[in-house]
Each structure stands twice: as structure tokens, then as C-alpha cells.
Design an enzyme around this catalytic site. Structure first.
Site, PDB file in Angstrom:
ATOM      1  N   ASP A 115      25.774 -48.517  24.310  1.00 42.85           N
ATOM      2  CA  ASP A 115      24.346 -48.371  24.588  1.00 42.85           C
ATOM      3  C   ASP A 115      24.153 -47.319  25.672  1.00 42.85           C
ATOM      4  O   ASP A 115      24.745 -47.415  26.749  1.00 42.85           O
ATOM      5  CB  ASP A 115      23.762 -49.710  25.045  1.00 42.85           C
ATOM      6  CG  ASP A 115      22.246 -49.714  24.978  1.00 42.85           C
ATOM      7  OD1 ASP A 115      21.672 -48.837  24.307  1.00 42.85           O
ATOM      8  OD2 ASP A 115      21.636 -50.604  25.600  1.00 42.85           O
ATOM      9  N   TYR A 117      21.344 -44.528  27.809  1.00 46.32           N
ATOM     10  CA  TYR A 117      20.300 -44.691  28.828  1.00 46.32           C
ATOM     11  C   TYR A 117      19.579 -43.350  28.877  1.00 46.32           C
ATOM     12  O   TYR A 117      19.464 -42.734  29.923  1.00 46.32           O
ATOM     13  CB  TYR A 117      21.031 -44.998  30.139  1.00 46.32           C
ATOM     14  CG  TYR A 117      20.254 -45.507  31.310  1.00 46.32           C
ATOM     15  CD1 TYR A 117      19.368 -46.574  31.209  1.00 46.32           C
ATOM     16  CD2 TYR A 117      20.458 -44.943  32.575  1.00 46.32           C
ATOM     17  CE1 TYR A 117      18.711 -47.058  32.312  1.00 46.32           C
ATOM     18  CE2 TYR A 117      19.802 -45.428  33.691  1.00 46.32           C
ATOM     19  CZ  TYR A 117      18.931 -46.486  33.547  1.00 46.32           C
ATOM     20  OH  TYR A 117      18.282 -46.984  34.658  1.00 46.32           O
ATOM     21  N   HIS A 122      12.405 -43.980  31.404  1.00 45.98           N
ATOM     22  CA  HIS A 122      12.958 -45.323  31.598  1.00 45.98           C
ATOM     23  C   HIS A 122      13.887 -45.350  32.809  1.00 45.98           C
ATOM     24  O   HIS A 122      13.796 -46.237  33.657  1.00 45.98           O
ATOM     25  CB  HIS A 122      13.710 -45.766  30.340  1.00 45.98           C
ATOM     26  CG  HIS A 122      14.449 -47.061  30.502  1.00 45.98           C
ATOM     27  ND1 HIS A 122      13.802 -48.266  30.679  1.00 45.98           N
ATOM     28  CD2 HIS A 122      15.781 -47.335  30.540  1.00 45.98           C
ATOM     29  CE1 HIS A 122      14.710 -49.232  30.791  1.00 45.98           C
ATOM     30  NE2 HIS A 122      15.912 -48.696  30.731  1.00 45.98           N
ATOM     31  N   ARG A 131      16.145 -49.904  42.806  1.00 44.65           N
ATOM     32  CA  ARG A 131      16.633 -49.246  44.031  1.00 44.65           C
ATOM     33  C   ARG A 131      15.466 -48.532  44.705  1.00 44.65           C
ATOM     34  O   ARG A 131      15.426 -47.295  44.781  1.00 44.65           O
ATOM     35  CB  ARG A 131      17.737 -48.217  43.682  1.00 44.65           C
ATOM     36  CG  ARG A 131      18.969 -48.791  43.009  1.00 44.65           C
ATOM     37  CD  ARG A 131      19.991 -47.704  42.695  1.00 44.65           C
ATOM     38  NE  ARG A 131      19.437 -46.669  41.841  1.00 44.65           N
ATOM     39  CZ  ARG A 131      19.390 -46.741  40.510  1.00 44.65           C
ATOM     40  NH1 ARG A 131      19.871 -47.784  39.882  1.00 44.65           N
ATOM     41  NH2 ARG A 131      18.853 -45.759  39.802  1.00 44.65           N
ATOM     42  N   GLU A 188      14.387 -54.379  25.064  1.00 43.13           N
ATOM     43  CA  GLU A 188      14.474 -52.929  25.207  1.00 43.13           C
ATOM     44  C   GLU A 188      14.329 -52.343  23.809  1.00 43.13           C
ATOM     45  O   GLU A 188      15.157 -52.620  22.927  1.00 43.13           O
ATOM     46  CB  GLU A 188      15.793 -52.513  25.869  1.00 43.13           C
ATOM     47  CG  GLU A 188      15.852 -52.948  27.334  1.00 43.13           C
ATOM     48  CD  GLU A 188      16.980 -52.313  28.130  1.00 43.13           C
ATOM     49  OE1 GLU A 188      17.956 -51.849  27.530  1.00 43.13           O
ATOM     50  OE2 GLU A 188      16.860 -52.283  29.375  1.00 43.13           O
ATOM     51  N   GLU A 190      14.718 -49.582  21.220  1.00 46.27           N
ATOM     52  CA  GLU A 190      15.644 -48.451  21.131  1.00 46.27           C
ATOM     53  C   GLU A 190      15.821 -48.025  19.672  1.00 46.27           C
ATOM     54  O   GLU A 190      15.487 -48.755  18.753  1.00 46.27           O
ATOM     55  CB  GLU A 190      17.019 -48.850  21.700  1.00 46.27           C
ATOM     56  CG  GLU A 190      16.941 -49.506  23.076  1.00 46.27           C
ATOM     57  CD  GLU A 190      18.285 -49.660  23.760  1.00 46.27           C
ATOM     58  OE1 GLU A 190      19.280 -49.078  23.275  1.00 46.27           O
ATOM     59  OE2 GLU A 190      18.346 -50.361  24.785  1.00 46.27           O
ATOM     60  N   ASP A 222      17.510 -54.397  22.393  1.00 41.53           N
ATOM     61  CA  ASP A 222      18.584 -54.765  23.323  1.00 41.53           C
ATOM     62  C   ASP A 222      18.021 -55.809  24.293  1.00 41.53           C
ATOM     63  O   ASP A 222      17.585 -55.489  25.392  1.00 41.53           O
ATOM     64  CB  ASP A 222      19.054 -53.501  24.058  1.00 41.53           C
ATOM     65  CG  ASP A 222      20.044 -53.804  25.166  1.00 41.53           C
ATOM     66  OD1 ASP A 222      20.715 -54.847  25.096  1.00 41.53           O
ATOM     67  OD2 ASP A 222      20.130 -52.991  26.104  1.00 41.53           O
ATOM     68  N   ARG A 226      17.015 -59.914  32.875  1.00 45.14           N
ATOM     69  CA  ARG A 226      16.943 -59.065  34.077  1.00 45.14           C
ATOM     70  C   ARG A 226      17.497 -59.743  35.322  1.00 45.14           C
ATOM     71  O   ARG A 226      18.043 -59.067  36.209  1.00 45.14           O
ATOM     72  CB  ARG A 226      15.488 -58.651  34.329  1.00 45.14           C
ATOM     73  CG  ARG A 226      14.865 -57.865  33.207  1.00 45.14           C
ATOM     74  CD  ARG A 226      15.613 -56.580  32.941  1.00 45.14           C
ATOM     75  NE  ARG A 226      14.977 -55.807  31.870  1.00 45.14           N
ATOM     76  CZ  ARG A 226      15.584 -54.812  31.236  1.00 45.14           C
ATOM     77  NH1 ARG A 226      16.820 -54.466  31.543  1.00 45.14           N
ATOM     78  NH2 ARG A 226      14.956 -54.153  30.285  1.00 45.14           N
ATOM     79  N   GLN A 229      21.259 -59.665  34.990  1.00 49.31           N
ATOM     80  CA  GLN A 229      21.664 -58.256  35.090  1.00 49.31           C
ATOM     81  C   GLN A 229      21.619 -57.754  36.530  1.00 49.31           C
ATOM     82  O   GLN A 229      22.543 -57.086  37.008  1.00 49.31           O
ATOM     83  CB  GLN A 229      20.756 -57.410  34.204  1.00 49.31           C
ATOM     84  CG  GLN A 229      21.064 -55.916  34.188  1.00 49.31           C
ATOM     85  CD  GLN A 229      20.005 -55.105  33.434  1.00 49.31           C
ATOM     86  OE1 GLN A 229      19.079 -55.666  32.839  1.00 49.31           O
ATOM     87  NE2 GLN A 229      20.142 -53.801  33.454  1.00 49.31           N
ATOM     88  N   TYR A 233      25.332 -56.423  37.955  1.00 49.10           N
ATOM     89  CA  TYR A 233      25.623 -55.083  37.438  1.00 49.10           C
ATOM     90  C   TYR A 233      26.313 -54.142  38.407  1.00 49.10           C
ATOM     91  O   TYR A 233      26.852 -53.108  37.996  1.00 49.10           O
ATOM     92  CB  TYR A 233      24.348 -54.447  36.886  1.00 49.10           C
ATOM     93  CG  TYR A 233      23.511 -53.648  37.859  1.00 49.10           C
ATOM     94  CD1 TYR A 233      23.453 -52.255  37.772  1.00 49.10           C
ATOM     95  CD2 TYR A 233      22.789 -54.271  38.868  1.00 49.10           C
ATOM     96  CE1 TYR A 233      22.683 -51.513  38.647  1.00 49.10           C
ATOM     97  CE2 TYR A 233      22.019 -53.543  39.742  1.00 49.10           C
ATOM     98  CZ  TYR A 233      21.967 -52.166  39.639  1.00 49.10           C
ATOM     99  OH  TYR A 233      21.208 -51.442  40.511  1.00 49.10           O
ATOM    100  N   LYS A 242      23.295 -58.640  29.016  1.00 54.67           N
ATOM    101  CA  LYS A 242      22.986 -57.934  27.774  1.00 54.67           C
ATOM    102  C   LYS A 242      23.719 -58.513  26.571  1.00 54.67           C
ATOM    103  O   LYS A 242      23.263 -58.365  25.443  1.00 54.67           O
ATOM    104  CB  LYS A 242      23.422 -56.464  27.905  1.00 54.67           C
ATOM    105  CG  LYS A 242      22.782 -55.697  29.042  1.00 54.67           C
ATOM    106  CD  LYS A 242      21.431 -55.195  28.614  1.00 54.67           C
ATOM    107  CE  LYS A 242      20.923 -54.137  29.587  1.00 54.67           C
ATOM    108  NZ  LYS A 242      19.652 -53.576  29.131  1.00 54.67           N
ATOM    109  N   THR A 246      21.952 -58.629  20.514  1.00 54.23           N
ATOM    110  CA  THR A 246      21.281 -57.346  20.283  1.00 54.23           C
ATOM    111  C   THR A 246      20.817 -57.361  18.831  1.00 54.23           C
ATOM    112  O   THR A 246      21.633 -57.564  17.934  1.00 54.23           O
ATOM    113  CB  THR A 246      22.242 -56.160  20.489  1.00 54.23           C
ATOM    114  OG1 THR A 246      22.814 -56.250  21.797  1.00 54.23           O
ATOM    115  CG2 THR A 246      21.519 -54.826  20.351  1.00 54.23           C
ATOM    116  N   GLU A 347       9.345 -52.697  32.730  1.00 54.29           N
ATOM    117  CA  GLU A 347       8.524 -51.551  33.119  1.00 54.29           C
ATOM    118  C   GLU A 347       7.041 -51.816  32.874  1.00 54.29           C
ATOM    119  O   GLU A 347       6.192 -51.462  33.701  1.00 54.29           O
ATOM    120  CB  GLU A 347       8.939 -50.314  32.320  1.00 54.29           C
ATOM    121  CG  GLU A 347      10.346 -49.838  32.585  1.00 54.29           C
ATOM    122  CD  GLU A 347      10.801 -48.904  31.474  1.00 54.29           C
ATOM    123  OE1 GLU A 347      10.542 -47.705  31.581  1.00 54.29           O
ATOM    124  OE2 GLU A 347      11.404 -49.391  30.496  1.00 54.29           O
TER     125      GLU A 347
HETATM  126 CA    CA Z   1      19.572 -50.843  26.560  1.00 56.57          CA
END
Ligand code: CA
Length: 405
Positions: A115, A117, A122, A131, A188, A190, A222, A226, A229, A233, A242, A246, A347
């Protein structure tokens, strides 16, 4: 409609002009007719045609498309031409099934799953959320398509219930992590690319060989926990946040059908290293839609993606890792610059701080019983549009954990 033809036991397939599944699309899938075994089919209009019967080709009696995909891009083109020729005239009645009456299966056995990014919008949004005091984009992002290896064994076909994952998570203000249900279950939206033919270990695949190796494209959801994750992560990337599931759409849109959807790629600055450069950078004008409990909440535009599918393929193999039939690589969340173009609820609700109204109910993340359906269309040849079908998933409650946990 499928109407009787003059030849006995044959019908003629009529496809409405506005259909997303005209002869310019011809997506492949694996279906069960009635109680029958899974087998290869092609969708046209509101019908599924049994390819083993239509083309008298045993490769389509297989329960996945892998054997067909492994035959290579020249055979893919031949079979597409044979299908076009066959559906132009009467077809055997026993090859024709109503789309609503068949059961769809995972169309290919997934080999490896990567996967990426690849959406700058995004990556910027996630950077700001995860962050907030640092640069939104990490220093490597514009130099290479960032990605991670996902879990191939938990790729499931559209319609499969998604069991709410459990795991370890730690609220920012808490001293210690706890174990339990994910409370920040997300999607997600995709696009996934399906590898048809493999490559040799030790030999990178250049971006120019994209259409020799990649068979087609599917929709991908996906699913992402959160809270799990965010705690797990650092520093190696997502794992259990994750890997629980999927979802992919059951119809694989062949690359040949997407020729008219090719658009110039976005400007890449700085210029990437030579192995990632393309003479004519290109993207795909795929318009996606995300519906939450039946209400459209977002329309992510794939044409805004920073890294192209061919660049992702080149990057995935530049170290000498080989491709195998059935490899799946996904684009990463597709998010456009506008709020209603964001392809994740993280988001869209800005980490839950800006909830959305879904059919009169307030939502931040997914609740048990919620259902998400992702669809997409793209320009087809001769001015038509083609559809990707859908990837649908409903959230079920978590399974009861062992008391020892
Ligand atoms: Ca993804």
C-alpha cells in the site's frame, strides 16, 4: 436486455447507451452462477457472461483470474478482442446471467500486497494531524513513493463484513496503553493495481513496462483503526491498525479500458531520480465517490495523485524484488485539495473534531452497523463513461475477547 436471437438457444445482449458497462469497459470477475462453482466472467450492461462458455476457454473455469492473468498482455488483448467480437452477435443463452442473480468472489488470489501513500493532499493532512508541530511532509516524500507491505491474506471481496478490530491503543493523555475495541475505525478510499505477469528476482521493472505487467485496476477500501495505528506505527509503520481487513471490488477493470482516462501527471518538483522519471508523466482521471450509510460524503479525484501507477511499480521493484501474478498494490488514500474530496474520515472530520452529518446522525468514525460504499467512474472510449462497480463493507461488532486479555 438479453433478447432471443434467430439462432436457437442464443440471445443478443443489448446494452443501454448510458451503461457504465458497455463494450468499452468489459471488466473481469469471478462469479458463482446459482449453486455452481466460482468461474471467470465478464460484465456487460446488467449481465455477467460466463467466459468459459462464451469463448470455449478452460482457463476461465478456474476459481480465480490468476491463470488467465499469467498468460500475459498479448493474450489479454486477444481475449478482449474475442469478447468484443462475441458480444456483437448472438451469444449462447447458457453463458448469460443477470448481474443481480450471481454471487461475486475475490477475483484473484492475492500474492503480495503493498500500500502506497501517493496523494500529496492526504499525506499533508495526515502530517498535520499526527505531527502538528513538525513539517507536514517528511523529507523523503517528494523523492519516492512511500509505502508499506500490507497483509495479503486479509484482502476480502466487497460485501464481506468487517469485524471491528481490537488492539492496543493509548490516548495521548493516558499514562499506559489499554487493550480493547478500536473506537476510531476509518476507511481509506484507494485504487488498487493488479499484477498479471511476474518478473525475475534481481531485475527491476521500469515504469515503461507498466502495461506489460499490470492487468487492471480495482477499488480498494483500506480499513484503518486510527487509535491502534497512532500508537503502533513509530518507527516501522502500520501493522495491526491496517491488517485486519482490506476490501476490494469484485470487478477488475482492464488497463486497456482505461486508455481514455489517461491524463497528464501532476508536476513533480523536485525532479525524481531517473528510475522514477517518465517521458510523458501520466495519471488517471478516475472520479471516486464515498457513501456513508447511503449518503455521499466525499468525491475523491484520482487525477490529483502525485505518484503515478507506473512510478509505484518501478519503485516497488527497483531493489530487485520480483513481481508475482496476483500482486496487488494500492495507491494510498485518494484525497483532493477540497474538504469534500477527502478519502478518509480522519481527514473529513479532522480527527473527529469536525463531525459530519450522515442522514441526520452525527459521525466522527465508524459505528457498528455502519456501511461504506465506494464507487468510481472514468472516461471510456468514444465519449462514454465506465464504471468500477463498488466496494462495500458493513461494520460488525468485535468478537468477544478472551478473558485473559
Ligand atoms: Ca492506505
Amino acid at each position: 436486455m438479453a433478447r432471443s436471437a434467430s439462432l436457437p438457444n442464443t440471445v443478443v445482449i443489448d446494452v443501454p447507451e448510458q451503461s457504465l458497462y458497455g463494450t468499452g469497459n468489459l471488466p473481469y470477475g469471478v462469479f458463482s452462477p446459482g449453486d455452481g462453482a466460482p468461474r471467470g466472467g465478464v460484465r456487460i450492461g446488467d449481465w455477467v457472461l460466463d467466459l468459459a462458455v462464451l469463448l470455449n476457454d478452460d482457463v476461465f473455469t478456474e476459481p480465480t483470474l490468476n491463470a488467465f492473468m499469467a498468460q500475459g498482455y498479448q493474450r489479454w488483448a486477444e481475449v478482449r478482442a474475442l469478447i468484443e467480437e462475441a458480444v456483437a452477435g448472438p451469444v449462447p443463452q447458457k453463458a448469460v446471467y443477470a448481474h443481480d442473480a450471481v454471487r461475486m468472489h475475490l477475483p484473484f488470489a492475492v500474492a503480495d500486497y503493498v500500500d502506497f501513500y501517493a496523494s500529496e493532499h492526504h499525506a499533508m493532512n495526515v502530517g498535520r494531524l499526527f505531527r502538528p508541530t513538525a513539517e507536514s511532509l517528511l523529507p523523503n516524500w517528494r523523492h519516492l513513493p512511500v509505502g508499506y507491505h500490507g497483509r495479503a491474506g486479509t484482502v476480502v471481496v466487497s460485501g464481506t463484513e468487517i469485524v471491528r478490530p481490537r488492539g492496543q491503543r493509548k490516548a495521548p493523555a493516558a499514562d499506559q496503553p489499554t487493550y480493547g475495541d478500536s473506537h476510531r475505525l476509518d476507511i481509506e478510499a484507494e485504487i488498487g493495481f493488479v499484477v498479471g505477469t511476474g518478473s525475475s528476482l534481481g531485475v527491476p521493472v521500469p515504469s515503461t513496462d507498466f502495461s506489460r505487467h499490470v492487468f487492471g485496476a480495482v477499488l480498494v477500501n483500506d480499513w484503518s483503526a486510527r487509535d491502534i495505528q497512532a500508537w503502533e506505527y513509530v518507527p516501522l509503520g502500520p501493522l495491526l491498525g491496517k491488517s485486519f481487513a482490506t476490501s476490494v471490488s469484485p470487478w477488475v477493470v482492464p488497463l486497456q479500458a482505461l486508455q481514455a482516462a489517461r491524463v497528464p501527471g501532476v508536476v513533480q518538483d523536485p525532479l525524481p531520480l531517473p528510475y522514477l522519471r517518465e517521458d510523458q508523466p501520466w495519471g488517471l482521471d478516475i472520479q471516486m465517490s464515498v457513501a456513508w450509510n447511503g449518503h455521499e460524503v466525499s468525491r475523491p479525484p484520482y487525477r490529483t495523485m502525485y505518484w503515478s501507477p507506473a512510478q509505484m511499480l518501478a519503485h516497488m521493484t527497483v531493489n530487485g524484488a520480483n513481481l508475482r501474478t496476483g500482486d496487488l498494490y494500492a495507491s494510498g488514500t485518494v484525497s483532493g485539495p477540497e474538504i469534500p474530496e477527502r478519502g478518509s474520515f480522519l481527514e473529513l472530520t479532522w480527527n473527529g473534531t469536525e463531525p459530519v452529518q450522515v442522514g441526520g446522525q452525527t459521525r466522527r468514525f465508524l459505528e457498528d452497523g455502519d456501511e461504506v460504499v465506494i464507487t468510481a467512474t472514468a472516461p471510456g472510449c468514444d465519449g462514454s463513461r465506465l464504471g468500477f462497480g463498488e466496494v462495500r463493507g458493513r461494520i460488525g461488532p468485535s468478537t468477544t475477547a478472551s478473558p485473559s486479555l
